[in-house]
Design an enzyme around this catalytic site. Structure first.
Site, mmCIF file in Angstrom:
data_model
loop_
_atom_site.group_PDB
_atom_site.id
_atom_site.type_symbol
_atom_site.label_atom_id
_atom_site.label_comp_id
_atom_site.label_asym_id
_atom_site.label_seq_id
_atom_site.Cartn_x
_atom_site.Cartn_y
_atom_site.Cartn_z
ATOM 1 N N SER A 172 -5.456 0.875 11.715
ATOM 2 C CA SER A 172 -5.020 0.034 10.792
ATOM 3 C C SER A 172 -5.179 -1.613 11.486
ATOM 4 O O SER A 172 -5.722 -2.218 12.223
ATOM 5 C CB SER A 172 -3.557 0.257 10.674
ATOM 6 O OG SER A 172 -3.302 -0.984 8.753
ATOM 7 N N THR A 173 -4.103 -1.706 11.603
ATOM 8 C CA THR A 173 -3.642 -3.725 11.998
ATOM 9 C C THR A 173 -3.877 -3.633 12.986
ATOM 10 O O THR A 173 -3.847 -3.073 14.906
ATOM 11 C CB THR A 173 -2.367 -3.939 12.201
ATOM 12 O OG1 THR A 173 -1.355 -3.417 11.057
ATOM 13 C CG2 THR A 173 -1.901 -4.782 12.023
ATOM 14 N N HIS A 199 -7.293 0.842 7.714
ATOM 15 C CA HIS A 199 -6.412 0.288 5.872
ATOM 16 C C HIS A 199 -7.354 -0.955 5.952
ATOM 17 O O HIS A 199 -6.839 -1.583 6.558
ATOM 18 C CB HIS A 199 -5.620 0.816 6.291
ATOM 19 C CG HIS A 199 -4.135 1.866 6.514
ATOM 20 N ND1 HIS A 199 -3.298 1.750 7.453
ATOM 21 C CD2 HIS A 199 -5.037 3.215 6.298
ATOM 22 C CE1 HIS A 199 -2.862 3.194 7.190
ATOM 23 N NE2 HIS A 199 -4.249 4.318 6.928
ATOM 24 N N MET A 292 0.303 -0.190 12.339
ATOM 25 C CA MET A 292 1.862 0.279 12.440
ATOM 26 C C MET A 292 1.501 1.391 11.352
ATOM 27 O O MET A 292 0.879 1.799 10.226
ATOM 28 C CB MET A 292 2.557 -1.044 11.528
ATOM 29 C CG MET A 292 1.668 -1.501 9.595
ATOM 30 S SD MET A 292 2.909 -2.767 8.845
ATOM 31 C CE MET A 292 1.753 -2.994 7.405
ATOM 32 N N ASP A 295 1.179 6.310 9.387
ATOM 33 C CA ASP A 295 -0.325 7.991 9.559
ATOM 34 C C ASP A 295 -1.293 8.002 9.773
ATOM 35 O O ASP A 295 -1.776 7.401 11.077
ATOM 36 C CB ASP A 295 -0.987 7.113 8.366
ATOM 37 C CG ASP A 295 -2.524 7.039 7.531
ATOM 38 O OD1 ASP A 295 -1.965 8.775 7.580
ATOM 39 O OD2 ASP A 295 -2.793 6.461 6.961
#
Length: 350
Positions: A172-173, A199, A292, A295
């Site tokens: 993600s991030t 994401h 973050m 998941d």
């Protein structure tokens, strides 16, 4: 969290500046300490008080100095975590340019500026500002997509039949930059496919896949429905659709779906990991990287319960050590590696 996060809001719309300030004010741990109407204004304010800002929210489409140019200049003189909040979606090119310039993450601003639409972003924006505030400044600016070394692996290894038939990655991030470091290090004759959940807002994954394909020896595509998983290919789940797998004869094909609806993310790392575990059993490697939240934790448990292998990115290289931490602290990670060692770790188990 006890520290108050000080935010500078940069947007050429006075209305949007007001709404973002109101959105962020919903959190008792965030204070908007200033606003700027374009990049030039923001640079001037940051020059006067560079240490008084913890996070910047930044529009991209602005007069005078736009968001991308602002990022380039600010990261050169004083790196600060930046969250893009913009309607810029011209094929995703401006957003990718902003990530190139050092932005940590982005939130897609609706084109319709109705208040209710803007406020729907509040929770997402608050979470991303909090995550950005914890990014170690020594890891900024985030390395640009494609500016990293071509790889640590200079040979084309000859593979023997191994124990892994699919590699799945959840990220993600900081993910776009991390994948742009990892995937180009893998050789063109990789004997297994790779499936990735990254994401991203809807509308950006296809452009990102095309960008990553240009950097890599592997073929990188945005996953479609019913595609056969071939060795040497990388499939990135399209934003807004879960990526799962189904065995058909001697092949495994991709499946895209909106369900399940009750997941915090779509696509979900948990959904992809669970499906992969059910299809591939113990011949599966799952990797959870920077991002973050949590998941991937439940999905990692599914992979482990089917005898598969789990790697996590170690804290020392994560932009946000959230997703890998949740897996590591649950005792589900077999090995934790810094970003610059993950490619070799993959090759060692194939």
């Amino acid at each position: 969290m006890n520290k108050i996060i000080r935010v500078l809001v940069v947007d050429d719309s006075a209305y949007v500046r007001k709404v973002i300030k109101q959105m962020l004010s919903r959190s008792p741990f965030i204070e908007v300490v200033g606003t700027a109407h374009d990049g030039e204004d923001a640079l001037e304010k940051l020059e006067r008080s560079p240490d008084e800002i913890d996070v910047i929210t930044l529009d991209l489409l602005m007069p005078k100095i736009d968001g991308v140019e602002f990022l380039k200049r600010q990261m050169e003189r004083h790196p600060i975590p930046v969250i893009i909040v913009s309607i810029a979606n011209e094929g995703g090119e401006l957003v990718l340019a902003a990530l190139d310039a050092g932005a940590v993450d982005f939130v897609h601003k609706p084109t319709a500026l109705a208040t209710e639409k803007m406020y729907e972003l509040a929770e997402e924006l608050i979470d991303k500002v909090k995550a950005a505030a914890n990014v170690p400044l020594k890891r900024l600016p985030v390395p640009a997509l494609g500016s990293l070394p071509p790889g640590l692996i200079s040979v084309q290894p000859v593979f023997k039949p191994g124990t892994i038939d699919l590699i799945t990655i959840g990220i993600s991030t900081g993910g776009p930059q991390a994948l742009a470091f990892l995937i180009p290090q893998l050789p063109s004759n990789l004997p297994v496919p790779i499936a990735i959940v990254l994401h991203m807002p809807i509308g950006y994954t296809k452009m990102y896949a095309e960008r990553l394909d240009q950097l890599s020896a592997l073929k990188v595509v945005e996953a479609g429905d019913g595609e056969i998983l071939h060795p040497g290919m990388v499939f990135i789940a399209p934003a807004g659709r879960h990526l799962t797998f189904k065995r058909e004869g001697n092949s495994v094909v991709t499946r895209l779906a909106a369900q399940p609806f009750d997941m915090p993310h779509r696509p979900s790392v948990d959904v992809m990991f669970q499906s992969a575990a059910e299809v591939y059993g113990n011949r599966l490697l799952g990797i959870v990287m920077t991002g973050m939240g949590s998941d991937g934790k439940q999905g990692a448990a599914w992979i482990k319960s089917h005898g598969g292998l789990i790697f996590t990115e170690s804290e020392e290289t994560c932009i946000v050590y959230g997703m890998p931490r949740s897996v590591e602290e649950s005792g589900l990670s077999d090995h934790s590696y810094p970003l610059n060692r993950i490619a070799q770790a993959i090759l060692d188990v194939l």
